[in-house]
Design a protein around this motif. Structure first.
Motif, short mmCIF file in Angstrom:
data_model
loop_
_atom_site.label_atom_id
_atom_site.label_comp_id
_atom_site.label_asym_id
_atom_site.label_seq_id
_atom_site.Cartn_x
_atom_site.Cartn_y
_atom_site.Cartn_z
N ARG A 95 0.78 -1.11 -0.03
CA ARG A 95 -0.08 -0.01 0.08
C ARG A 95 0.83 1.42 0.03
NH1 ARG A 95 -2.70 -3.24 3.73
NH2 ARG A 95 -4.69 -4.06 2.89
N THR A 96 1.97 1.19 0.57
CA THR A 96 2.84 2.13 0.86
C THR A 96 3.23 2.64 -0.55
OG1 THR A 96 3.60 1.78 3.10
CG2 THR A 96 4.78 3.29 1.83
N THR A 97 3.81 1.62 -1.52
CA THR A 97 4.45 1.90 -2.55
C THR A 97 3.37 2.74 -3.56
OG1 THR A 97 3.89 -0.26 -3.59
CG2 THR A 97 5.94 0.03 -2.47
N ASN A 98 2.24 2.62 -3.61
CA ASN A 98 1.36 3.06 -4.56
C ASN A 98 1.58 4.55 -4.65
OD1 ASN A 98 0.46 0.33 -4.82
ND2 ASN A 98 -1.49 0.83 -3.69
N SER A 99 1.19 5.46 -3.89
CA SER A 99 1.52 6.73 -3.90
C SER A 99 2.88 7.14 -4.16
CB SER A 99 0.92 7.67 -2.92
OG SER A 99 1.44 7.29 -1.48
N ILE A 100 3.77 6.72 -3.55
CA ILE A 100 5.06 6.92 -3.51
C ILE A 100 5.95 6.68 -4.72
CG2 ILE A 100 7.50 6.69 -2.75
CD1 ILE A 100 5.95 6.61 0.07
N ASP A 101 5.31 5.52 -5.19
CA ASP A 101 5.95 4.78 -6.79
C ASP A 101 5.30 6.17 -7.69
OD1 ASP A 101 7.34 2.79 -6.04
OD2 ASP A 101 5.66 1.27 -6.58
N ARG A 102 4.14 6.32 -7.75
CA ARG A 102 3.25 7.17 -8.63
C ARG A 102 4.17 8.53 -8.77
NH1 ARG A 102 -1.36 4.96 -6.78
NH2 ARG A 102 -1.63 6.72 -5.42
N GLY A 138 10.01 2.91 6.00
CA GLY A 138 11.21 2.39 6.11
C GLY A 138 11.17 1.10 5.59
N ARG A 139 10.28 0.34 5.97
CA ARG A 139 10.34 -1.02 5.65
C ARG A 139 10.33 -1.15 4.05
NH1 ARG A 139 5.78 -4.73 7.70
NH2 ARG A 139 6.18 -5.74 5.75
N TRP A 140 9.47 -0.28 3.29
CA TRP A 140 9.48 -0.22 1.87
C TRP A 140 10.82 0.21 1.30
CZ3 TRP A 140 9.83 3.95 -1.27
CH2 TRP A 140 9.55 3.84 -2.84
N LEU A 141 11.37 1.34 1.96
CA LEU A 141 12.68 1.59 1.47
C LEU A 141 13.77 0.16 1.41
CD1 LEU A 141 13.17 4.93 2.77
CD2 LEU A 141 13.03 4.50 0.32
N ASP A 142 13.72 -0.49 2.48
CA ASP A 142 14.63 -1.66 3.02
C ASP A 142 14.38 -2.59 1.94
OD1 ASP A 142 15.64 -0.33 4.67
OD2 ASP A 142 14.61 -1.19 6.42
N GLU A 143 13.20 -2.73 1.30
CA GLU A 143 13.03 -3.79 0.01
C GLU A 143 13.66 -3.59 -1.27
OE1 GLU A 143 8.79 -4.41 0.33
OE2 GLU A 143 8.67 -5.13 2.30
N ASP A 144 14.09 -2.27 -1.34
CA ASP A 144 14.82 -2.17 -2.71
C ASP A 144 14.16 -2.47 -3.83
OD1 ASP A 144 17.10 -0.90 -1.64
OD2 ASP A 144 18.19 -2.42 -1.36
#
Length: 192
Positions: A95-102, A138-144
């Motif tokens: 869920r975190t990646t959706n808005s940040i990825d966009r 932070g978790r999302w960033l760590d997943e690279d």
């Protein structure tokens, strides 16, 4: 005054829609604008920095010009904020990646090619629930998933509910050069 060139017209349109999430986005942008202008002055902080003269050009929410830095800032809110209203939870990374990825791909991707190499591109993420949202980011960033530094030079998180808490992290050398500009935000008093 040319109403179409007024940088606040977008905020007014969002407020008129009545969508609480969009209204919160407007207030978050205003909040960050307030802090930056309190610290650096109105002449050095502008709104809606355009990538080109093209009518369809995407813009960045804020631009900070100091003697040494040209910093373009885009503000966003993680998609998972509404989920957190129900209480504590894990596993929200997707869920975190959706808005940040966009934001990174659609706005920062074209910006990287349009601006000069000395421009610093920063994503500002505002959080309604600092502990859990910060943890998930932070978790999302760590997943690279990919190198965020290919898009953004730096990353500032803040909350506009209660006492502000600005935290800055750099991904590139350009981003590291402007760390002091964001760290100084904690010295500004709260809006009255």
């Amino acid at each position: 005054m040319d109403v179409d060139s007024d940088p606040t017209k977008d905020w007014l349109r969002e407020i008129e829609k009545g969508d609480v999430n969009r209204i919160n986005s407007v207030f978050a942008e205003l909040y960050l604008l307030y802090y930056l202008r309190e610290l650096y002055g109105t002449e050095q902080v502008s709104m809606n920095a355009e990538l080109s003269d093209d009518r369809d050009s995407k813009d960045f929410d804020l631009r900070l010009n100091t003697d040494d830095q040209d910093i373009w800032i885009e503000v966003t809110k993680p998609d998972h904020a509404e989920v957190l209203e129900g209480g504590f939870g894990f596993g929200m990374g997707k869920r975190t990646t959706n808005s940040i990825d966009r934001k990174l791909k659609n706005k920062f991707g074209p910006a990287r090619d349009a601006v000069s190499d000395d421009v610093t591109l920063v994503l500002a993420v505002y959080q309604e629930e600092e502990m859990m949202q910060g943890f998930e980011i932070g978790r999302w960033l760590d997943e690279d998933y990919y190198d965020v530094g290919d898009f953004s030079d730096g990353w500032v998180t803040f909350t506009y509910l209660g006492e502000p808490d600005f935290e800055y992290g750099a991904f590139t050398e350009n981003g590291a050069r402007c760390a002091e500009e964001f760290e100084a935000l904690t010295e500004v008093g709260e809006p009255q």
